[in-house]
Structure formats: C-alpha cells, structure tokens
Design a protein around this motif. Sequence first.
Motif, PDB file in Angstrom:
ATOM      1  N   UNK A   1      59.949  27.220  57.512  1.00 50.55           N
ATOM      2  CA  UNK A   1      58.668  26.823  58.077  1.00 50.55           C
ATOM      3  C   UNK A   1      58.883  26.108  59.407  1.00 50.55           C
ATOM      4  N   UNK A   2      58.093  26.431  60.416  1.00 45.57           N
ATOM      5  CA  UNK A   2      58.203  25.694  61.686  1.00 45.57           C
ATOM      6  C   UNK A   2      57.901  24.207  61.458  1.00 45.57           C
ATOM      7  N   UNK A   3      58.579  23.377  62.171  1.00 37.11           N
ATOM      8  CA  UNK A   3      58.350  21.930  62.123  1.00 37.11           C
ATOM      9  C   UNK A   3      58.535  21.346  60.724  1.00 37.11           C
ATOM     10  N   UNK A   4      59.418  21.913  59.911  1.00 38.47           N
ATOM     11  CA  UNK A   4      59.676  21.374  58.580  1.00 38.47           C
ATOM     12  C   UNK A   4      60.258  19.972  58.715  1.00 38.47           C
ATOM     13  N   UNK A   5      59.629  19.003  58.074  1.00 37.61           N
ATOM     14  CA  UNK A   5      60.053  17.607  58.199  1.00 37.61           C
ATOM     15  C   UNK A   5      61.471  17.400  57.676  1.00 37.61           C
ATOM     16  N   UNK A   6      61.858  18.138  56.636  1.00 33.69           N
ATOM     17  CA  UNK A   6      63.192  17.919  56.086  1.00 33.69           C
ATOM     18  C   UNK A   6      64.273  18.251  57.112  1.00 33.69           C
ATOM     19  N   UNK A   7      63.991  19.192  58.027  1.00 27.63           N
ATOM     20  CA  UNK A   7      64.978  19.563  59.051  1.00 27.63           C
ATOM     21  C   UNK A   7      65.241  18.375  59.974  1.00 27.63           C
ATOM     22  N   UNK A   8      64.186  17.726  60.441  1.00 31.80           N
ATOM     23  CA  UNK A   8      64.351  16.551  61.307  1.00 31.80           C
ATOM     24  C   UNK A   8      65.066  15.432  60.567  1.00 31.80           C
ATOM     25  N   UNK A   9      64.755  15.262  59.292  1.00 27.94           N
ATOM     26  CA  UNK A   9      65.402  14.209  58.510  1.00 27.94           C
ATOM     27  C   UNK A   9      66.890  14.497  58.305  1.00 27.94           C
ATOM     28  N   UNK A  10      67.234  15.754  58.040  1.00 27.32           N
ATOM     29  CA  UNK A  10      68.640  16.122  57.868  1.00 27.32           C
ATOM     30  C   UNK A  10      69.406  15.912  59.168  1.00 27.32           C
ATOM     31  N   UNK A  11      68.809  16.288  60.275  1.00 27.67           N
ATOM     32  CA  UNK A  11      69.476  16.119  61.572  1.00 27.67           C
ATOM     33  C   UNK A  11      69.786  14.657  61.860  1.00 27.67           C
TER      34      UNK A  11
ATOM     35  N   UNK B   1      71.414  16.622  46.985  1.00 28.51           N
ATOM     36  CA  UNK B   1      70.890  17.889  46.463  1.00 28.51           C
ATOM     37  C   UNK B   1      70.830  17.771  44.952  1.00 28.51           C
ATOM     38  N   UNK B   2      69.683  18.136  44.395  1.00 26.37           N
ATOM     39  CA  UNK B   2      69.497  18.074  42.948  1.00 26.37           C
ATOM     40  C   UNK B   2      69.041  19.428  42.438  1.00 26.37           C
ATOM     41  N   UNK B   3      69.502  19.735  41.241  1.00 31.66           N
ATOM     42  CA  UNK B   3      69.077  20.955  40.558  1.00 31.66           C
ATOM     43  C   UNK B   3      69.048  20.628  39.083  1.00 31.66           C
ATOM     44  N   UNK B   4      67.852  20.666  38.519  1.00 28.43           N
ATOM     45  CA  UNK B   4      67.729  20.261  37.123  1.00 28.43           C
ATOM     46  C   UNK B   4      68.119  18.799  36.988  1.00 28.43           C
ATOM     47  N   UNK B   5      69.047  18.509  36.094  1.00 32.96           N
ATOM     48  CA  UNK B   5      69.474  17.122  35.872  1.00 32.96           C
ATOM     49  C   UNK B   5      70.720  16.750  36.666  1.00 32.96           C
ATOM     50  N   UNK B   6      71.247  17.690  37.440  1.00 27.05           N
ATOM     51  CA  UNK B   6      72.460  17.422  38.227  1.00 27.05           C
ATOM     52  C   UNK B   6      72.103  17.136  39.675  1.00 27.05           C
ATOM     53  N   UNK B   7      72.833  16.200  40.259  1.00 22.64           N
ATOM     54  CA  UNK B   7      72.649  15.936  41.685  1.00 22.64           C
ATOM     55  C   UNK B   7      73.981  15.530  42.289  1.00 22.64           C
ATOM     56  N   UNK B   8      74.097  15.766  43.588  1.00 22.03           N
ATOM     57  CA  UNK B   8      75.310  15.378  44.302  1.00 22.03           C
ATOM     58  C   UNK B   8      74.956  15.056  45.749  1.00 22.03           C
ATOM     59  N   UNK B   9      75.752  14.167  46.307  1.00 24.76           N
ATOM     60  CA  UNK B   9      75.598  13.814  47.708  1.00 24.76           C
ATOM     61  C   UNK B   9      76.458  14.785  48.502  1.00 24.76           C
ATOM     62  N   UNK B  10      75.861  15.416  49.501  1.00 25.46           N
ATOM     63  CA  UNK B  10      76.559  16.421  50.306  1.00 25.46           C
ATOM     64  C   UNK B  10      76.289  16.178  51.785  1.00 25.46           C
ATOM     65  N   UNK B  11      77.104  16.811  52.585  1.00 24.92           N
ATOM     66  CA  UNK B  11      76.898  16.810  54.032  1.00 24.92           C
ATOM     67  C   UNK B  11      76.350  18.180  54.403  1.00 24.92           C
TER      68      UNK B  11
ATOM     69  N   UNK C   1      69.765  26.611  60.350  1.00 25.70           N
ATOM     70  CA  UNK C   1      70.591  27.024  59.220  1.00 25.70           C
ATOM     71  C   UNK C   1      71.633  25.926  59.010  1.00 25.70           C
ATOM     72  N   UNK C   2      71.728  25.451  57.774  1.00 24.60           N
ATOM     73  CA  UNK C   2      72.682  24.406  57.431  1.00 24.60           C
ATOM     74  C   UNK C   2      73.657  24.916  56.382  1.00 24.60           C
ATOM     75  N   UNK C   3      74.937  24.645  56.592  1.00 24.70           N
ATOM     76  CA  UNK C   3      75.965  24.941  55.588  1.00 24.70           C
ATOM     77  C   UNK C   3      76.177  23.671  54.769  1.00 24.70           C
ATOM     78  N   UNK C   4      76.259  23.838  53.464  1.00 21.83           N
ATOM     79  CA  UNK C   4      76.471  22.705  52.575  1.00 21.83           C
ATOM     80  C   UNK C   4      77.968  22.454  52.444  1.00 21.83           C
ATOM     81  N   UNK C   5      78.356  21.224  52.698  1.00 18.31           N
ATOM     82  CA  UNK C   5      79.758  20.834  52.547  1.00 18.31           C
ATOM     83  C   UNK C   5      79.836  19.651  51.602  1.00 18.31           C
ATOM     84  N   UNK C   6      80.935  19.596  50.835  1.00 23.22           N
ATOM     85  CA  UNK C   6      81.135  18.479  49.931  1.00 23.22           C
ATOM     86  C   UNK C   6      81.310  17.204  50.745  1.00 23.22           C
ATOM     87  N   UNK C   7      80.834  16.126  50.199  1.00 18.79           N
ATOM     88  CA  UNK C   7      80.980  14.823  50.863  1.00 18.79           C
ATOM     89  C   UNK C   7      82.433  14.374  50.713  1.00 18.79           C
ATOM     90  N   UNK C   8      83.116  14.086  51.839  1.00 23.55           N
ATOM     91  CA  UNK C   8      84.529  13.653  51.758  1.00 23.55           C
ATOM     92  C   UNK C   8      84.689  12.311  51.087  1.00 23.55           C
TER      93      UNK C   8
END
Length: 150
Positions: free
Chosen positions: A65-75, A82-92, A143-150
């Motif tokens: 979506x144009x002007x998606x707020x999450x994009x500005x926040x990620x930048x 990132x969460x899926x169901x009951x699992x979540x992890x901190x990622x870059x 486009x964002x690539x998900x990387x594990x948090x070091x």
Amino acid sequence: MAQDTDAWLRKVKRFNKVIIWLQKMGIALGPHHLITTTGHRTGQPRIAAIGVIPIAGQRYIFQAYPKAAWVANVRAAQTVTLSRGRRSSVVKLVELPVEERRPILRDHIANSHARVGNLFVTTGLVEDPTPQAVADAADRIAVFRIEAQP
C-alpha cells in the motif's frame, strides 16, 4: 476510482483487524504475521498485519500500500518484532536497494496467485499486474529482507 479505492481500503483495514485479533488469540493464517514497530513520530508501539514471503531461502516483506505507516516506522527502527500465532521474535529488517528489489519483485509476482499482482494494481502502485511491470515499479515498492537479530 478514488471512491472504489477508499471502499476497498476500508475493507482491508477491517480484514487486518481480524487478522490481528486472530494472531493475538494464537491462530496463524497463511503467510500473515504481525509486525510490531515503534511509531517514528509517537514512540508508541504500532502493530500491523503483513505477509512474510519466502523466496530463494530468504524471507521478505513487501509494501503493498502506498504510504504504509509500518514502512516509515521500520525505516526509523533498528529492530522489529515479528509474531505468528503464539511465537514472536525480534528481527532486523534490511531494506533492499531499488536494483535488488527488481528480481525479487519479479519472482514474487511470477510465482504467486494472480490476486497478488492485482493487489499492486488496486492500491495504485502499478498499472499492470505482470511480473515485469511490478519489477519496473521497484522504486515505489519497499522490499525488506528479514534477518535474525545478532
């Protein structure tokens, strides 16, 4: 057309609320994940429903979506949750340069259901849902690539 787009966006917002509610209840659907970022202006946590797409051994998130707020926040953030169901992890999330986006976008559209390409048309990011047209619009689609948090 703007009226149709507004009505469509209202439906998407309602759908996203349902996805967020289901995810918080521990129910994961399809490629949907929740991304929690810090609001770049407010500093408050912000949650959005997004799709995580695996391509060539990597995982990606695409701006649909144009002007998606999450994009500005990620930048503005160093990391996100990132969460899926009951699992979540901190990622870059690493934003790809425009030239690196093109083959990823082309592959994504070529190997997805036709409605994925149509989504980019409906939201006004591209005029044609073909893999090449979407790749040509790489300067308008983050486009964002998900990387594990070091």
